[in-house]
Design a protein around this motif. Structure first.
Motif, mmCIF file in Angstrom:
data_model
loop_
_atom_site.group_PDB
_atom_site.id
_atom_site.type_symbol
_atom_site.label_atom_id
_atom_site.label_comp_id
_atom_site.label_asym_id
_atom_site.label_seq_id
_atom_site.Cartn_x
_atom_site.Cartn_y
_atom_site.Cartn_z
ATOM 1 N N ASN A 128 0.864 -1.184 0.000
ATOM 2 C CA ASN A 128 0.000 0.000 0.000
ATOM 3 C C ASN A 128 0.899 1.233 0.000
ATOM 4 O OD1 ASN A 128 -1.705 2.216 0.766
ATOM 5 N ND2 ASN A 128 -3.205 0.733 1.493
ATOM 6 N N VAL A 129 1.031 1.873 -1.168
ATOM 7 C CA VAL A 129 1.973 2.986 -1.304
ATOM 8 C C VAL A 129 1.399 4.306 -0.784
ATOM 9 C CG1 VAL A 129 3.166 1.914 -3.237
ATOM 10 C CG2 VAL A 129 1.262 3.472 -3.692
ATOM 11 N N THR A 130 0.127 4.313 -0.422
ATOM 12 C CA THR A 130 -0.461 5.503 0.199
ATOM 13 C C THR A 130 -0.116 5.530 1.677
ATOM 14 O OG1 THR A 130 -2.292 5.426 -1.381
ATOM 15 C CG2 THR A 130 -2.587 6.817 0.557
ATOM 16 N N ILE A 131 -0.235 4.393 2.332
ATOM 17 C CA ILE A 131 0.093 4.299 3.758
ATOM 18 C C ILE A 131 1.602 4.254 3.963
ATOM 19 C CG2 ILE A 131 -0.117 2.850 5.818
ATOM 20 C CD1 ILE A 131 -2.855 1.980 4.824
ATOM 21 N N GLY A 155 4.999 -12.305 -7.269
ATOM 22 C CA GLY A 155 3.736 -11.599 -7.428
ATOM 23 C C GLY A 155 3.290 -10.882 -6.163
ATOM 24 N N PHE A 156 2.629 -9.740 -6.351
ATOM 25 C CA PHE A 156 2.066 -9.000 -5.226
ATOM 26 C C PHE A 156 1.011 -8.021 -5.733
ATOM 27 C CE2 PHE A 156 5.648 -6.489 -6.702
ATOM 28 C CZ PHE A 156 5.190 -5.179 -6.668
ATOM 29 N N LEU A 157 0.214 -7.516 -4.809
ATOM 30 C CA LEU A 157 -0.783 -6.498 -5.114
ATOM 31 C C LEU A 157 -0.205 -5.118 -4.829
ATOM 32 C CD1 LEU A 157 -4.125 -7.909 -3.653
ATOM 33 C CD2 LEU A 157 -3.622 -7.475 -6.056
ATOM 34 N N TYR A 158 -0.365 -4.218 -5.784
ATOM 35 C CA TYR A 158 0.060 -2.825 -5.624
ATOM 36 C C TYR A 158 -1.203 -1.995 -5.412
ATOM 37 C CZ TYR A 158 2.035 1.746 -6.960
ATOM 38 O OH TYR A 158 2.430 3.062 -6.990
ATOM 39 N N HIS A 159 -1.272 -1.336 -4.272
ATOM 40 C CA HIS A 159 -2.488 -0.612 -3.888
ATOM 41 C C HIS A 159 -2.169 0.865 -3.703
ATOM 42 C CE1 HIS A 159 -6.182 -0.376 -0.974
ATOM 43 N NE2 HIS A 159 -6.336 0.343 -2.068
ATOM 44 N N ASP A 160 -2.797 1.698 -4.511
ATOM 45 C CA ASP A 160 -2.647 3.149 -4.423
ATOM 46 C C ASP A 160 -4.017 3.730 -4.097
ATOM 47 O OD1 ASP A 160 -2.424 5.886 -4.859
ATOM 48 O OD2 ASP A 160 -1.093 5.681 -6.584
ATOM 49 N N MET A 161 -4.241 4.035 -2.836
ATOM 50 C CA MET A 161 -5.542 4.528 -2.383
ATOM 51 C C MET A 161 -5.823 5.929 -2.915
ATOM 52 S SD MET A 161 -5.172 3.238 1.568
ATOM 53 C CE MET A 161 -6.689 3.985 2.144
ATOM 54 N N GLU A 162 -4.786 6.750 -3.033
ATOM 55 C CA GLU A 162 -4.965 8.135 -3.493
ATOM 56 C C GLU A 162 -5.488 8.184 -4.925
ATOM 57 O OE1 GLU A 162 -2.327 12.218 -4.128
ATOM 58 O OE2 GLU A 162 -1.467 10.507 -3.060
ATOM 59 N N ASN A 163 -4.939 7.330 -5.786
ATOM 60 C CA ASN A 163 -5.368 7.280 -7.182
ATOM 61 C C ASN A 163 -6.441 6.225 -7.428
ATOM 62 O OD1 ASN A 163 -3.668 9.335 -8.236
ATOM 63 N ND2 ASN A 163 -1.928 7.922 -8.196
ATOM 64 N N GLN A 164 -6.903 5.570 -6.359
ATOM 65 C CA GLN A 164 -7.902 4.495 -6.464
ATOM 66 C C GLN A 164 -7.482 3.478 -7.531
ATOM 67 O OE1 GLN A 164 -11.540 7.082 -6.868
ATOM 68 N NE2 GLN A 164 -12.262 5.793 -5.171
ATOM 69 N N LEU A 165 -6.322 2.903 -7.299
ATOM 70 C CA LEU A 165 -5.703 1.993 -8.263
ATOM 71 C C LEU A 165 -5.229 0.731 -7.563
ATOM 72 C CD1 LEU A 165 -4.345 1.405 -11.087
ATOM 73 C CD2 LEU A 165 -2.346 2.622 -10.178
ATOM 74 N N MET A 166 -5.504 -0.413 -8.182
ATOM 75 C CA MET A 166 -4.957 -1.676 -7.693
ATOM 76 C C MET A 166 -4.392 -2.453 -8.875
ATOM 77 S SD MET A 166 -6.621 -4.621 -5.238
ATOM 78 C CE MET A 166 -6.573 -3.550 -3.803
ATOM 79 N N LEU A 167 -3.109 -2.799 -8.775
ATOM 80 C CA LEU A 167 -2.427 -3.563 -9.811
ATOM 81 C C LEU A 167 -2.043 -4.919 -9.251
ATOM 82 C CD1 LEU A 167 -0.027 -0.751 -11.126
ATOM 83 C CD2 LEU A 167 -2.257 -1.416 -12.062
ATOM 84 N N ASN A 168 -2.398 -5.955 -9.956
ATOM 85 C CA ASN A 168 -2.086 -7.317 -9.534
ATOM 86 C C ASN A 168 -0.933 -7.827 -10.390
ATOM 87 O OD1 ASN A 168 -1.998 -9.975 -8.770
ATOM 88 N ND2 ASN A 168 -4.127 -10.442 -9.291
ATOM 89 N N PHE A 169 0.279 -7.772 -9.841
ATOM 90 C CA PHE A 169 1.447 -8.313 -10.541
ATOM 91 C C PHE A 169 1.479 -9.813 -10.317
ATOM 92 C CE2 PHE A 169 6.188 -9.215 -10.167
ATOM 93 C CZ PHE A 169 6.326 -9.468 -11.522
ATOM 94 N N SER A 170 1.183 -10.568 -11.374
ATOM 95 C CA SER A 170 1.023 -12.013 -11.258
ATOM 96 C C SER A 170 1.820 -12.713 -12.356
ATOM 97 C CB SER A 170 -0.467 -12.371 -11.354
ATOM 98 O OG SER A 170 -0.676 -13.735 -11.137
ATOM 99 N N LYS A 206 7.067 2.859 -2.695
ATOM 100 C CA LYS A 206 6.791 3.092 -4.116
ATOM 101 C C LYS A 206 8.066 3.106 -4.950
ATOM 102 C CE LYS A 206 4.092 6.007 -7.191
ATOM 103 N NZ LYS A 206 3.089 7.093 -7.266
ATOM 104 N N SER A 207 9.081 3.817 -4.498
ATOM 105 C CA SER A 207 10.337 3.871 -5.255
ATOM 106 C C SER A 207 11.000 2.497 -5.324
ATOM 107 C CB SER A 207 11.291 4.891 -4.640
ATOM 108 O OG SER A 207 11.640 4.536 -3.314
#
Length: 204
Positions: free
Chosen positions: A27-30, A60-75, A35-36
């Motif tokens: 979670n790159v917002t929290i 694999g992992f989930l990338y969660h950006d709450m500010e941009n309301q974005l979730m990326l599933n790297f699988s 993120k870097s």
């Protein structure tokens, strides 16, 4: 919040078994400092307890950006269907989240760059298809068609010049031979020009 898990993995340098902690959700917002690390491919870098060299686990992992309301599933090598069909994801989509599944690390970084710039990834995918067709055609004329001649192309940056706005891409047959190509936004259809900086159409 970000989530971690423990795995056993042999060091690629000395083959000593290691107990490693890797992320399965970020979670790159929290935790913005992560993120870097994601963008630079250093999220799961740790040091071998024996030889002291770096171990970099790409998993694999989930990338969660709450500010941009974005979730990326790297699988890269696991089945993403379970997450795609989950009740939690359905609830996030109802709140306006954008969800994408990516199967390569360059594709993950590409999506992060695009959504940070508020660029519509669907329009960019159409541009990439156009460029890929052109580049592969040129390549086939030079070396002939082979199974190894497929070009990889990824978004790199957006240049907002005074007179010329362009999307910049990198492309390669092999990561050791990276080249660049630009795409003038004026080449987009009128419909795509209207959508390229509109993410709201992706939230429906």
């Amino acid at each position: 919040m970000s989530l971690e898990k423990q795995i056993k993995h042999n060091c690629p340098h000395c083959n000593t078994e290691q107990n490693l902690i890797i992320y399965n959700s970020v979670n790159v917002t929290i935790e913005p400092s992560l993120k870097s690390k994601v963008i630079n491919g250093k999220l799961n870098i740790q040091q071998c307890t024996n030889c002291k060299k770096e171990i970099n686990i790409i998993s694999g992992f989930l990338y969660h950006d709450m500010e941009n309301q974005l979730m990326l599933n790297f699988s890269p090598d696991s089945d993403a269907d379970q997450i795609s069909k989950s009740e939690m994801l359905s609830e996030l989509k109802e709140k306006g989240y954008i969800y994408r599944i990516v199967d390569s690390y360059p594709a993950l970084v590409e999506k992060i760059k695009l959504f940070d710039l508020k660029i519509n990834d669907k329009v960019v995918e159409k541009v990439k298809s156009e460029l890929s067709l052109m580049l592969n055609s040129s390549l086939n004329e030079v070396v002939g068609k082979t199974d190894e001649s497929e070009i990889n192309i990824f978004f790199d940056k957006y240049d907002k010049g005074l007179f010329k706005k362009k999307l910049s891409f990198i492309f390669f047959l092999h990561p050791s031979q990276i080249m660049k190509i630009d795409y003038n936004i004026k080449k987009l259809s009128k419909k795509d020009r209207a959508k390229i900086f509109d993410l709201e159409t992706l939230r429906n």
